[in-house]
Design an enzyme around this catalytic site. Structure first.
Site, mmCIF file in Angstrom:
data_model
loop_
_atom_site.group_PDB
_atom_site.id
_atom_site.type_symbol
_atom_site.label_atom_id
_atom_site.label_comp_id
_atom_site.label_asym_id
_atom_site.label_seq_id
_atom_site.Cartn_x
_atom_site.Cartn_y
_atom_site.Cartn_z
ATOM 1 N N ARG A 243 50.063 49.347 38.972
ATOM 2 C CA ARG A 243 48.601 49.604 38.948
ATOM 3 C C ARG A 243 48.290 50.879 39.631
ATOM 4 N NH1 ARG A 243 44.207 45.058 40.372
ATOM 5 N NH2 ARG A 243 45.025 44.953 42.413
ATOM 6 N N LYS B 99 41.082 40.189 36.308
ATOM 7 C CA LYS B 99 39.749 39.727 36.378
ATOM 8 C C LYS B 99 38.825 41.076 36.601
ATOM 9 C CE LYS B 99 40.601 37.873 40.738
ATOM 10 N NZ LYS B 99 41.989 38.140 40.645
ATOM 11 N N ARG C 180 47.341 51.323 45.646
ATOM 12 C CA ARG C 180 46.517 50.761 46.740
ATOM 13 C C ARG C 180 47.795 50.181 47.747
ATOM 14 N NH1 ARG C 180 42.081 47.317 44.040
ATOM 15 N NH2 ARG C 180 43.322 45.777 45.223
ATOM 16 N N ARG D 183 37.183 32.557 47.064
ATOM 17 C CA ARG D 183 38.402 32.627 46.915
ATOM 18 C C ARG D 183 38.956 31.413 47.852
ATOM 19 N NH1 ARG D 183 40.750 38.696 48.436
ATOM 20 N NH2 ARG D 183 40.390 39.509 46.245
#
Length: 210
Positions: free
Chosen positions: A123, A13, A156, A88
């Site tokens: 990521r 996204k 993260r 969400r």
């Protein structure tokens, strides 16, 4: 053009929102980025949100909707916007409708959980400016260093495998029902994951009739 991007965490996204921002010439409103800025600045909202995000839980609706409506009232959103990461839940979607936040289409990026797990593991984000990379699909020019600002790239906490598993469970329970919510309003446009980032962008633009 007022868009919402739906999809599991790691579906792409953020990447697609950034490309579409340039393509459609409207700002991307990423709740993740707004919240991370608040966390970095140590604001009360940021500190409140941090405890939820660190555990892979959803940030409460009142915090999210407040941040979003403030942001959409700014001048650069007059001609449209792309919402990434909100709503969400059905509750958030209903609260946004009540707050007068309208959309033209809800793009749903369809990606399997298995692919998501592989993606999230690779990521990396810049701890200084928040730019996003992937060790295989979209690496930085120099390993561990941000192309944009030279900051350090890190994984993260919410991209760790056990947290990703939790986030996917939350997505399927809380967020996936939004597909029906927007389908009933004639706004849902599902887009199957493509082998390349550019291929997915083209599929989105086709779904939007562009």
């Amino acid at each position: 053009m007022k868009l919402i991007l739906l999809g599991a965490p790691g579906a792409g996204k953020g990447t697609q929102a950034e490309i579409l921002r340039k393509e459609l010439n409207v700002p991307t409103i990423s709740t993740g980025n707004i919240l991370r800025a608040a966390i970095k600045n140590g604001t009360p909202t940021g500190l409140k949100a941090k405890s939820y995000m660190d555990e892979g839980k959803l940030v409460p609706d009142d915090v999210i909707i407040g941040i979003i409506t403030e942001r959409l009232a700014e001048e650069d959103c007059k001609n449209g916007y792309i919402l990434d990461g909100v709503p969400r839940t059905i509750g958030q979607a209903e609260a946004m409708e009540k707050a007068g936040v309208s959309i033209d289409a809800a793009i749903s990026l369809e990606v399997s959980d298995e692919i998501i797990m592989k993606r999230m593991d690779g990521r990396r984000v810049c701890e200084a400016c928040g730019a996003s990379y992937h060790v295989v699909n979209a690496p930085s020019k120099k390993e561990g260093v941000c192309d944009v600002c030279g900051g350090k790239l890190v994984q993260r906490a919410d991209d760790a495998p056990e947290t990703v598993q939790k986030r996917l469970e939350v997505y399927h329970t809380e967020t996936e029902p939004l597909k029906d919510f927007y389908a009933q309003r004639g706004l849902l446009k599902p887009v199957e994951d493509q082998p390349t980032i550019a291929g997915t962008t083209q599929a989105i633009l086709r779904a939007l009739g562009r």
